[in-house]
Write a protein that holds these residues in place. Structure first.
Motif, short mmCIF file in Angstrom:
data_model
loop_
_atom_site.label_atom_id
_atom_site.label_comp_id
_atom_site.label_asym_id
_atom_site.label_seq_id
_atom_site.Cartn_x
_atom_site.Cartn_y
_atom_site.Cartn_z
N PHE A 19 -12.38 5.21 5.80
CA PHE A 19 -11.54 4.04 5.64
C PHE A 19 -10.23 4.16 6.42
O PHE A 19 -9.50 3.21 6.55
CB PHE A 19 -11.24 3.79 4.17
N ILE A 76 -9.77 5.91 0.89
CA ILE A 76 -9.05 4.68 0.58
C ILE A 76 -7.60 4.99 0.23
O ILE A 76 -6.67 4.32 0.68
CB ILE A 76 -9.74 3.90 -0.55
N GLY A 77 -7.40 6.05 -0.56
CA GLY A 77 -6.04 6.46 -0.91
C GLY A 77 -5.24 6.81 0.33
O GLY A 77 -4.09 6.38 0.50
N ALA A 78 -5.87 7.57 1.23
CA ALA A 78 -5.18 7.96 2.47
C ALA A 78 -4.85 6.73 3.31
O ALA A 78 -3.77 6.63 3.90
CB ALA A 78 -6.07 8.91 3.27
N TRP A 79 -5.79 5.77 3.32
CA TRP A 79 -5.57 4.53 4.07
C TRP A 79 -4.33 3.79 3.54
O TRP A 79 -3.47 3.35 4.32
CB TRP A 79 -6.83 3.66 3.96
N ILE A 80 -4.21 3.70 2.21
CA ILE A 80 -3.07 3.00 1.61
C ILE A 80 -1.77 3.71 1.99
O ILE A 80 -0.79 3.07 2.38
CB ILE A 80 -3.22 2.92 0.08
N VAL A 81 -1.78 5.04 1.89
CA VAL A 81 -0.58 5.82 2.20
C VAL A 81 -0.18 5.59 3.67
O VAL A 81 0.99 5.32 3.98
CB VAL A 81 -0.81 7.32 1.93
N ASN A 103 1.15 1.96 4.47
CA ASN A 103 2.47 1.67 3.94
C ASN A 103 3.54 2.54 4.55
O ASN A 103 4.71 2.16 4.57
CB ASN A 103 2.45 1.76 2.42
N THR A 104 3.16 3.71 5.04
CA THR A 104 4.13 4.51 5.78
C THR A 104 4.52 3.78 7.06
O THR A 104 5.71 3.73 7.41
CB THR A 104 3.53 5.89 6.12
N LEU A 123 4.44 0.56 7.45
CA LEU A 123 5.26 -0.57 7.02
C LEU A 123 6.69 -0.12 6.74
O LEU A 123 7.66 -0.78 7.11
CB LEU A 123 4.63 -1.18 5.76
N LEU A 124 6.81 1.06 6.12
CA LEU A 124 8.12 1.59 5.77
C LEU A 124 8.93 1.92 7.03
O LEU A 124 10.12 1.61 7.13
CB LEU A 124 7.94 2.84 4.92
N ILE A 171 -6.95 -5.38 -1.30
CA ILE A 171 -6.06 -4.53 -2.06
C ILE A 171 -6.21 -4.75 -3.57
O ILE A 171 -6.00 -3.84 -4.37
CB ILE A 171 -4.59 -4.78 -1.59
N VAL A 216 -9.03 -2.70 -4.65
CA VAL A 216 -8.58 -1.31 -4.69
C VAL A 216 -7.80 -1.06 -5.97
O VAL A 216 -7.96 -0.02 -6.63
CB VAL A 216 -7.74 -0.99 -3.44
N ALA A 264 6.76 -0.75 -0.22
CA ALA A 264 5.93 0.13 0.61
C ALA A 264 5.85 1.52 -0.02
O ALA A 264 4.79 2.13 -0.07
CB ALA A 264 6.48 0.21 2.02
N TRP A 312 3.47 1.59 -2.90
CA TRP A 312 2.06 1.68 -2.49
C TRP A 312 1.72 3.07 -2.01
O TRP A 312 0.63 3.57 -2.25
CB TRP A 312 1.75 0.64 -1.42
N ILE A 313 2.68 3.72 -1.32
CA ILE A 313 2.44 5.09 -0.89
C ILE A 313 2.17 5.96 -2.11
O ILE A 313 1.25 6.78 -2.14
CB ILE A 313 3.63 5.62 -0.06
N TYR A 331 1.00 4.95 -5.02
CA TYR A 331 -0.32 4.60 -5.54
C TYR A 331 -1.39 5.39 -4.80
O TYR A 331 -2.26 6.00 -5.41
CB TYR A 331 -0.62 3.11 -5.29
N GLY A 332 -1.32 5.32 -3.47
CA GLY A 332 -2.34 5.97 -2.65
C GLY A 332 -2.36 7.47 -2.89
O GLY A 332 -3.42 8.06 -3.10
N ALA A 333 -1.16 8.07 -2.92
CA ALA A 333 -1.08 9.51 -3.13
C ALA A 333 -1.62 9.88 -4.51
O ALA A 333 -2.35 10.86 -4.67
CB ALA A 333 0.37 9.98 -2.98
N MET A 348 -3.81 8.25 -6.17
CA MET A 348 -5.27 8.10 -6.14
C MET A 348 -5.93 9.35 -5.58
O MET A 348 -6.90 9.87 -6.16
CB MET A 348 -5.61 6.89 -5.28
N VAL A 349 -5.37 9.85 -4.47
CA VAL A 349 -5.92 11.07 -3.87
C VAL A 349 -5.80 12.23 -4.84
O VAL A 349 -6.74 12.99 -5.07
CB VAL A 349 -5.19 11.38 -2.54
#
Lengths: 290, 349
Positions: A37, A100-105, A108-109, A111-112, B254, B257, B295, B298-299, B301-303, B305-306
């Motif tokens: 992903f 998927i988690g890595a994709w979100i991170v 958004n990085t 975006l940041l 999303i 997700v 942002a 969400w980072i 959230y993602g972290a 999740m992992v």
């Protein structure tokens, strides 16, 4: 007729980069059995790297392109070692969730760091397009097609003519036997993921200047790469190359003659139709359950 | 013990509007509740049949649109010369229409998608969700496209002749969501304990074996998809009538997700999992919002999740269960030791 010709030319140019995306993803799936992903995010990463180096730091555009591909490979290798290596023997669904988690991170990085405003990359190519008869193409797009073509050929040569490529193909066929023969499987996995990521970053670096660079540009890229890979059959490089061009044609013709609003729906419709009627992909090779 | 605990939680949930004065927190609780219902429906597929559907938001969105359109009415040209005209109906009918329409889409999509498994299933479900999003975006005559459907009225409950009550206030809406959530919980817990639930779990554990002992795999998978989709559609309807506005962004990947994170964090295949995970991810923004940009949230959230997948691959609820089991075991051991020790002591002169 002229309009059709123009659509076809656009499709060929788009198809080259789609093929790059598809080859990268199909390599990773075929060899590692990982649904990646983060593929679209590496595509976006390539585009942002070019933007950062060329537009913000003022580096030469061509150097920035090369740097983006290398940076993509490095990021891919890092992702593989940090996230995928510890999860090697786990369920495919678990790996998918991590990706998927890595994709979100990653998204958004971006975006940041860069904000939500779209960025444009200025290229050294002349503004006046290349005009051949009724068709006009910008020089940038010609360059994009050329580089994409070169990268596709280089990937073929790497897979079919080098020792590393032979090891990758062996791992694809049977990873256990390959390991028994003394192939460093862990290294092959990392190399595969790095190669796939580099190709995605290259596609992003090439299309970034053609379109605009945004943090969400990777989402559609991921999904389109899935469509291409399913079209060609998972793990099938030739299939992915042809699939990339088919998707570009369908999108271009669909947008031109049916409705531009449904342009991005074409990829998904392809996925659904292919999986329903010919789930092995158009160019059958490997079995597909699981 | 279990019954006491359940009664305790019921009292807590029922009394929330009495002690929670903050309207913002109540709002968060309502939207969290709606997403918990959606996550519960996803859990039916993901947790009990083991199919990772990443297109679940399609049913949520279809339910939201079906409910809103039933309530607002529409007038669209299906074929040249043939118009489908629908007069507005009460919102509560929209709720049931939402479940019906979403359930039917669940049947169609399930029938088609369950031809493939694993990675293919995941990708085909994502594709279906994206296609529905693009339809909602482009079929402007029906859905208003990006202009959104607005002025969706709230539900009105009641029986003609006795009286009606419209859910204008947040408190009233909270109780309505809670009621739907409790019904969904009871239905799911009865279902997974039944023959159907055992068949689903059997085919999750070993599909080949399950089909060899006579379980019609596709039948049960489609059944799970229909029930799951209908419940997600109901949650979508709750969402539409609570926010009073919906646009095609409701179909964004999303949101799927988010539901998946809730189920995985809480513990897939457990009844309490989606609730625990839902509360964590529903209230995490409230805690993080004052100190971090969206942002960064969400980072996180993602972290998270992992990390959850790495540290607690089965989720929080099963981990807690194991802790609890170990604790009661050791306590029982201590008690029994003490118990067996006593008579010995008393025997001594």
């Amino acid at each position: 007729m002229d309009q059709l010709l123009q659509h076809l030319v656009n499709a060929v140019i788009l198809g080259g980069t789609y093929a790059l995306l598809g080859i990268g993803l199909t390599l990773i799936f075929g060899i590692m059995r990982v649904v990646n992903f983060t593929h679209g995010e590496l595509y976006a990463f390539g585009a942002y790297t070019v933007y950062f180096l060329a537009a913000a730091l003022g580096l030469n555009f061509f150097l920035a392109l090369a740097a983006a591909v290398i940076a993509g490979a490095l990021l891919g290798a890092l992702l593989e070692i940090a996230l995928l290596r510890p999860l090697r023997s786990t369920d495919i669904d678990v790996v998918m969730l991590v990706m998927i988690g890595a994709w979100i991170v990653m998204q958004n990085t971006e975006l940041l760091i860069w904000g939500g405003v779209a960025k444009a990359i200025v290229t050294p190519f002349p503004d006046a397009p290349l005009v051949i008869g009724p068709v006009s193409v910008s020089w940038l797009r010609v360059f994009v097609l050329l580089v994409a073509f070169l990268l596709i050929v280089a990937t073929y040569l790497l897979i079919h003519r080098t020792k590393l490529g032979k090891a990758m193909r062996a791992t694809f066929q049977d990873s256990d036997t390959a390991a028994l023969m003394g192939i460093n499987i862990r290294g092959i996995y990392t190399a595969t993921f790095a190669l796939g990521s580099a190709l995605a970053a290259a596609a992003g670096a090439l299309l970034g200047p053609v379109f605009l660079v945004t943090p969400t540009m990777g989402d559609l890229a991921s999904l389109k790469a899935f469509a291409i890979v399913i079209l060609g059959g998972l793990g099938n490089i030739t299939g992915a190359t042809i699939g990339g061009f088919i998707l570009a044609f369908v999108e271009e013709i669909g947008a031109g003659y049916i409705s531009s609003g449904y342009r991005d729906a074409m990829g998904f419709l392809i996925i659904i139709v292919v999986l329903l009627f010919k789930p092995t992909g158009l160019f059958e090779r490997a079995e597909r359950v699981g | 013990m279990n019954r006491v605990l359940r009664a305790f939680w019921l009292v807590v949930m029922l009394s929330v509007p009495l002690w929670l004065q903050d309207q913002y927190l109540l709002h968060v609780l309502i939207t969290t509740g709606i997403f918990i219902i959606a996550a519960m429906s996803l859990n039916l597929l993901l947790g009990y049949t083991g199919q990772l559907s990443l297109g679940h938001v399609a049913f949520f969105g279809i339910g939201a649109y079906a409910s809103a359109l039933t309530t607002l009415g529409f007038d669209v040209e299906l074929f040249p010369g043939f118009r489908a005209v629908h007069q507005p109906l009460p919102a509560i009918i929209g709720f049931f229409v939402a479940m019906l329409v979403a359930g039917m889409s669940g049947y169609v999509i399930g029938r088609l998608s369950f031809k493939v498994r694993g990675a293919y299933f995941v990708i085909v479900t994502i594709s279906f969700a994206e296609v529905t999003r693009l339809v909602a975006l482009n079929w402007v005559e029906l859905t208003q496209g990006p202009l959104a459907l607005t002025n969706i009225p709230p539900y009105t409950l009641g029986i003609s002749g006795i009286g009606f009550y419209t859910l204008w206030s947040k408190t009233a809406y909270y109780y309505f969501v809670l009621a739907v959530g409790l019904v969904a919980y009871v239905v799911i817990s009865r279902l997974v304990g039944s023959r159907i639930g055992r068949a689903m779990i059997a085919l999750k554990e070993n599909e080949t074996l399950a089909s060899s002992v006579g379980i019609d795999v596709t039948h049960y998978l489609v059944l799970a998809a229909v029930l799951s989709a209908a419940l997600a559609g109901g949650a979508g309807s709750l969402y539409a009538h609570y926010l009073k506005i919906i646009d095609p962004d409701i179909f964004l990947f999303i949101y799927t997700v988010t539901m998946v994170i809730m189920v995985i964090t809480g513990g897939k295949g457990t009844l309490a999992g989606p609730i625990v995970g839902g509360l964590i991810f529903g209230f995490l923004p409230v805690i993080v919002r004052p100190i971090a940009a969206p942002a960064v949230q969400w980072i996180l959230y993602g972290a998270l999740m992992v990390m959850i997948v790495f540290v607690l691959p089965r989720g929080i609820v099963p981990a807690l269960d194991r802790c609890l089991a170990r604790w009661t075991q050791s306590r029982d051991k201590v008690l029994s030791m003490a118990g067996s020790g006593k008579p010995n002591l008393s025997k001594q002169p």
